[in-house]
Design a protein around this motif. Structure first.
Motif, PDB file in Angstrom:
ATOM      1  N   UNK A   7      -7.903  -4.363  11.726  1.00 45.90           N
ATOM      2  CA  UNK A   7      -8.143  -2.918  11.647  1.00 45.90           C
ATOM      3  C   UNK A   7      -6.984  -2.216  10.946  1.00 45.90           C
ATOM      4  N   UNK A   8      -5.755  -2.668  11.269  1.00 47.68           N
ATOM      5  CA  UNK A   8      -4.581  -2.062  10.623  1.00 47.68           C
ATOM      6  C   UNK A   8      -4.580  -2.336   9.127  1.00 47.68           C
ATOM      7  N   UNK A   9      -4.920  -3.579   8.749  1.00 44.01           N
ATOM      8  CA  UNK A   9      -4.945  -3.937   7.336  1.00 44.01           C
ATOM      9  C   UNK A   9      -6.038  -3.184   6.586  1.00 44.01           C
ATOM     10  N   UNK A  10      -7.197  -3.019   7.224  1.00 43.16           N
ATOM     11  CA  UNK A  10      -8.285  -2.275   6.584  1.00 43.16           C
ATOM     12  C   UNK A  10      -7.883  -0.820   6.347  1.00 43.16           C
ATOM     13  N   UNK A  11      -7.229  -0.227   7.346  1.00 43.87           N
ATOM     14  CA  UNK A  11      -6.759   1.146   7.190  1.00 43.87           C
ATOM     15  C   UNK A  11      -5.710   1.232   6.086  1.00 43.87           C
ATOM     16  N   UNK A  12      -4.800   0.232   6.067  1.00 45.70           N
ATOM     17  CA  UNK A  12      -3.764   0.199   5.038  1.00 45.70           C
ATOM     18  C   UNK A  12      -4.369   0.041   3.647  1.00 45.70           C
ATOM     19  N   UNK A  13      -5.399  -0.806   3.527  1.00 45.01           N
ATOM     20  CA  UNK A  13      -6.043  -1.025   2.238  1.00 45.01           C
ATOM     21  C   UNK A  13      -6.737   0.243   1.750  1.00 45.01           C
ATOM     22  N   UNK A  14      -7.440   0.936   2.671  1.00 46.25           N
ATOM     23  CA  UNK A  14      -8.100   2.193   2.278  1.00 46.25           C
ATOM     24  C   UNK A  14      -7.083   3.215   1.810  1.00 46.25           C
ATOM     25  N   UNK A  15      -5.978   3.308   2.560  1.00 46.57           N
ATOM     26  CA  UNK A  15      -4.927   4.245   2.175  1.00 46.57           C
ATOM     27  C   UNK A  15      -4.314   3.854   0.840  1.00 46.57           C
ATOM     28  N   UNK A  16      -4.087   2.546   0.639  1.00 51.83           N
ATOM     29  CA  UNK A  16      -3.491   2.070  -0.603  1.00 51.83           C
ATOM     30  C   UNK A  16      -4.396   2.360  -1.794  1.00 51.83           C
ATOM     31  N   UNK A  17      -5.704   2.091  -1.644  1.00 49.33           N
ATOM     32  CA  UNK A  17      -6.641   2.351  -2.743  1.00 49.33           C
ATOM     33  C   UNK A  17      -6.696   3.839  -3.079  1.00 49.33           C
TER      34      UNK A  17
ATOM     35  N   UNK B 298      -5.514   5.334  -6.692  1.00 46.40           N
ATOM     36  CA  UNK B 298      -6.385   6.218  -7.480  1.00 46.40           C
ATOM     37  C   UNK B 298      -5.673   7.511  -7.830  1.00 46.40           C
ATOM     38  N   UNK B 299      -4.962   8.068  -6.834  1.00 46.86           N
ATOM     39  CA  UNK B 299      -4.251   9.324  -7.075  1.00 46.86           C
ATOM     40  C   UNK B 299      -3.126   9.141  -8.085  1.00 46.86           C
TER      41      UNK B 299
ATOM     42  N   UNK C 233       3.634   1.793 -13.476  1.00 41.70           N
ATOM     43  CA  UNK C 233       2.999   1.716 -12.167  1.00 41.70           C
ATOM     44  C   UNK C 233       2.185   0.435 -12.031  1.00 41.70           C
ATOM     45  N   UNK C 234       1.407   0.107 -13.054  1.00 36.74           N
ATOM     46  CA  UNK C 234       0.593  -1.108 -13.010  1.00 36.74           C
ATOM     47  C   UNK C 234       1.480  -2.354 -12.939  1.00 36.74           C
ATOM     48  N   UNK C 235       2.593  -2.336 -13.660  1.00 33.21           N
ATOM     49  CA  UNK C 235       3.518  -3.479 -13.598  1.00 33.21           C
ATOM     50  C   UNK C 235       4.071  -3.663 -12.185  1.00 33.21           C
ATOM     51  N   UNK C 236       4.326  -2.548 -11.493  1.00 37.84           N
ATOM     52  CA  UNK C 236       4.826  -2.654 -10.117  1.00 37.84           C
ATOM     53  C   UNK C 236       3.766  -3.249  -9.197  1.00 37.84           C
ATOM     54  N   UNK C 237       2.526  -2.835  -9.395  1.00 38.23           N
ATOM     55  CA  UNK C 237       1.449  -3.412  -8.589  1.00 38.23           C
ATOM     56  C   UNK C 237       1.348  -4.922  -8.826  1.00 38.23           C
ATOM     57  N   UNK C 238       1.430  -5.329 -10.093  1.00 38.70           N
ATOM     58  CA  UNK C 238       1.350  -6.750 -10.420  1.00 38.70           C
ATOM     59  C   UNK C 238       2.543  -7.509  -9.836  1.00 38.70           C
ATOM     60  N   UNK C 239       3.732  -6.917  -9.922  1.00 35.96           N
ATOM     61  CA  UNK C 239       4.919  -7.560  -9.359  1.00 35.96           C
ATOM     62  C   UNK C 239       4.758  -7.780  -7.854  1.00 35.96           C
ATOM     63  N   UNK C 240       4.283  -6.739  -7.158  1.00 36.97           N
ATOM     64  CA  UNK C 240       4.110  -6.845  -5.714  1.00 36.97           C
ATOM     65  C   UNK C 240       3.042  -7.880  -5.373  1.00 36.97           C
TER      66      UNK C 240
ATOM     67  N   UNK D  79       3.552   3.926   1.360  1.00 31.65           N
ATOM     68  CA  UNK D  79       3.686   4.707   2.585  1.00 31.65           C
ATOM     69  C   UNK D  79       3.460   6.173   2.261  1.00 31.65           C
ATOM     70  N   UNK D  80       2.607   6.835   3.053  1.00 26.08           N
ATOM     71  CA  UNK D  80       2.122   8.157   2.657  1.00 26.08           C
ATOM     72  C   UNK D  80       2.620   9.304   3.520  1.00 26.08           C
ATOM     73  N   UNK D  81       3.658   9.085   4.306  1.00 22.84           N
ATOM     74  CA  UNK D  81       4.213  10.212   5.043  1.00 22.84           C
ATOM     75  C   UNK D  81       4.609  11.300   4.055  1.00 22.84           C
ATOM     76  N   UNK D  82       4.202  12.520   4.336  1.00 17.34           N
ATOM     77  CA  UNK D  82       4.328  13.595   3.354  1.00 17.34           C
ATOM     78  C   UNK D  82       5.762  13.824   2.894  1.00 17.34           C
ATOM     79  N   UNK D  83       6.714  13.709   3.846  1.00 15.79           N
ATOM     80  CA  UNK D  83       8.102  13.979   3.469  1.00 15.79           C
ATOM     81  C   UNK D  83       8.908  12.691   3.345  1.00 15.79           C
ATOM     82  N   UNK D  84       8.212  11.586   3.092  1.00 17.27           N
ATOM     83  CA  UNK D  84       8.896  10.292   3.012  1.00 17.27           C
ATOM     84  C   UNK D  84       9.660  10.122   1.716  1.00 17.27           C
ATOM     85  N   UNK D  85      10.845   9.468   1.800  1.00 15.97           N
ATOM     86  CA  UNK D  85      11.562   9.109   0.583  1.00 15.97           C
ATOM     87  C   UNK D  85      10.708   8.160  -0.242  1.00 15.97           C
ATOM     88  N   UNK D  86      10.035   7.245   0.458  1.00 19.47           N
ATOM     89  CA  UNK D  86       9.251   6.239  -0.245  1.00 19.47           C
ATOM     90  C   UNK D  86       8.001   6.821  -0.895  1.00 19.47           C
ATOM     91  N   UNK D  87       7.503   7.912  -0.375  1.00 22.08           N
ATOM     92  CA  UNK D  87       6.296   8.530  -0.917  1.00 22.08           C
ATOM     93  C   UNK D  87       6.461   8.880  -2.389  1.00 22.08           C
TER      94      UNK D  87
END
Length: 311
Positions: free
Chosen positions: A80-90, A94-95, A139-146, A259-267
Motif C-alpha cells: 500500500x505504501x509503495x502504491x501510494x508512493x508510485x502514484x505520488x511519483x507519477x 508529470x508536473x 530531469x530524465x537523466x536523473x530518473x534513468x540514473x535512479x 518527496x512532496x512536502x510543500x516546504x521540503x528542501x528536497x521538493x
C-alpha cells in the motif's frame, strides 16, 4: 478370567471413546482455524489466531500461522505504501515534465504567430527554449540514473580512496559561488590521510549534491561547513548549514523519491526532488550510510559514514 476379560474390553472401549472425542475436538479446532484464517485473509485484518489447545503440534501450527499472518500484513502495508508512493511519483513526474514543456510550447507559439518580432527578442526566446529543453533532459537523466541504481544495473567499482583529497576538490569547485554569496565557510579536514573503499566519481556526485543543497537552501543562515573526521573505525563527512532546515518528523522522508512536502528542501532540489535519493543510493552502493539532523536556522547536517581503511 471372564471378569478380567470384561475389564480389558471396557478399558479398550474407553480408550476408543476418548480417541474419538479427541479426534472430534481436533476436527472442530481445525475447522475453527480454517474459518478464522479465511476470514482474516479476506478482510485483510490484523487479527491473530487464538485457540486454547493441549496439543503441542497444534500450538506449533498456530505459532507458524500467526508468523505467516504477520509477514502477510507487513507485506500488505508495504504494498500500500509503495502504491501510494508510485502514484505520488507519477503525479510529480508529470508536473515536473509538464512545467518546462508548457513554457517551450508557449514560446514556440509566440515565435510562429509573431512574424514582426525583433531579432533580439527571438534570440532571447530561443535561449529560454534551449534552457527549458535542457531541464527536461537533465530531469530524465536523473530518473534513468535512479532507475539504474535501484535495479542494480549500474556497477560502481570500488577502490582505495583518500577522502581528504575528495573533500578539498569538491569544496574548491564551489569556491566562486560561495565567495559571490559572501557566506561564512568552515572547513575541517585533518592533515592525516583518511582512506575508504569508494568510487571517486560517485563521491564527487554525492558531495556535489550535498554542497549544492546546502548552498541553495542554507543560504539564509549565511554559513556552510564541511568536516571530515574518523570515529570508532568509521570515516565521516559532514556537510552542514544554518538555513531553514527540515521540520521534525520529516528527516527520513527527504531521501524518498520525489518527496512532496510543500516546504521540503528536497521538493525543490534541482527542480526534481531526486538529488537526495540518488545521493543515498550512491552512498549505499559504497557500503556507507547517510543521516540527517536538523534544527532550523541553527544547524542542519548531512553526515556520510563509511568503513575506514587502515592500510
Amino acid at each position: 478370567m471372564t471378569a478380567l476379560f470384561i475389564i480389558i474390553i471396557a478399558l479398550l472401549l474407553l480408550v476408543l471413546v476418548l480417541q474419538v472425542m479427541h479426534s472430534r475436538q481436533h476436527a472442530r479446532q481445525l475447522k475453527y482455524i480454517h474459518t478464522k484464517l479465511e476470514s482474516i485473509v479476506e478482510r485483510g485484518s490484523h487479527e491473530r489466531l487464538l485457540l486454547m489447545s493441549s496439543s503441542p503440534e497444534l500450538q506449533i501450527l498456530l505459532t507458524d500461522l500467526n508468523r505467516l499472518l504477520d509477514v502477510n500484513h507487513k507485506g500488505a502495508v508495504e504494498r500500500a505504501r509503495l502504491e501510494k508512493s508510485m502514484r505520488s511519483m507519477l503525479a510529480n513526474i508529470s508536473h515536473d515534465l509538464k512545467t518546462p514543456l508548457t513554457v517551450v510550447l508557449g514560446y514556440i507559439e509566440t515565435l510562429l504567430h509573431d512574424k514582426d518580432m525583433p531579432v533580439e527578442e527571438q534570440e532571447r526566446i530561443l535561449r529560454t527554449i534551449h534552457a527549458k529543453a535542457g531541464e527536461v533532459i537533465t530531469l530524465m537523466n536523473r530518473f534513468f540514473d535512479l532507475a539504474k541504481l535501484e535495479s542494480g544495473d549500474r556497477d560502481i567499482p570500488l577502490s582505495r580512496v583518500e577522502l581528504g583529497e575528495v573533500c578539498r576538490r569538491n569544496i574548491l569547485a564551489f569556491y566562486d559561488i560561495l565567495s559571490a554569496k559572501g557566506a561564512e565557510v568552515q572547513i575541517e579536514i585533518p592533515d592525516e590521510p583518511l582512506y575508504m573503499m569508494g568510487n571517486d566519481d560517485a563521491l564527487d556526485r554525492v558531495l556535489s549534491n550535498l554542497l549544492s543543497n546546502a548552498i541553495a537552501y542554507g543560504d539564509a543562515g549565511g554559513a556552510l561547513g564541511l568536516k571530515l573526521y574518523s570515529d570508532a573505525g568509521q570515516v565521516c563527512i559532514e556537510v552542514w548549514d544554518r538555513g531553514k532546515g527540515i521540520a521534525e518528523g520529516h528527516e527520513d522522508k527527504v531521501f524518498e523519491r520525489l518527496y512532496t512536502l510543500e516546504d521540503s528542501r528536497n521538493r525543490d532540489y534541482q527542480g526534481s526532488g531526486l538529488g537526495l535519493t540518488i545521493t543515498k543510493r550512491l552512498t549505499e552502493q559504497m557500503n556507507g550510510r547517510i543521516s540527517l539532523s536538523s534544527k532550523p536556522y541553527v544547524r542542519t547536517a548531512f553526515t556520510l559514514s563509511f568503513q575506514r581503511l587502515t592500510f
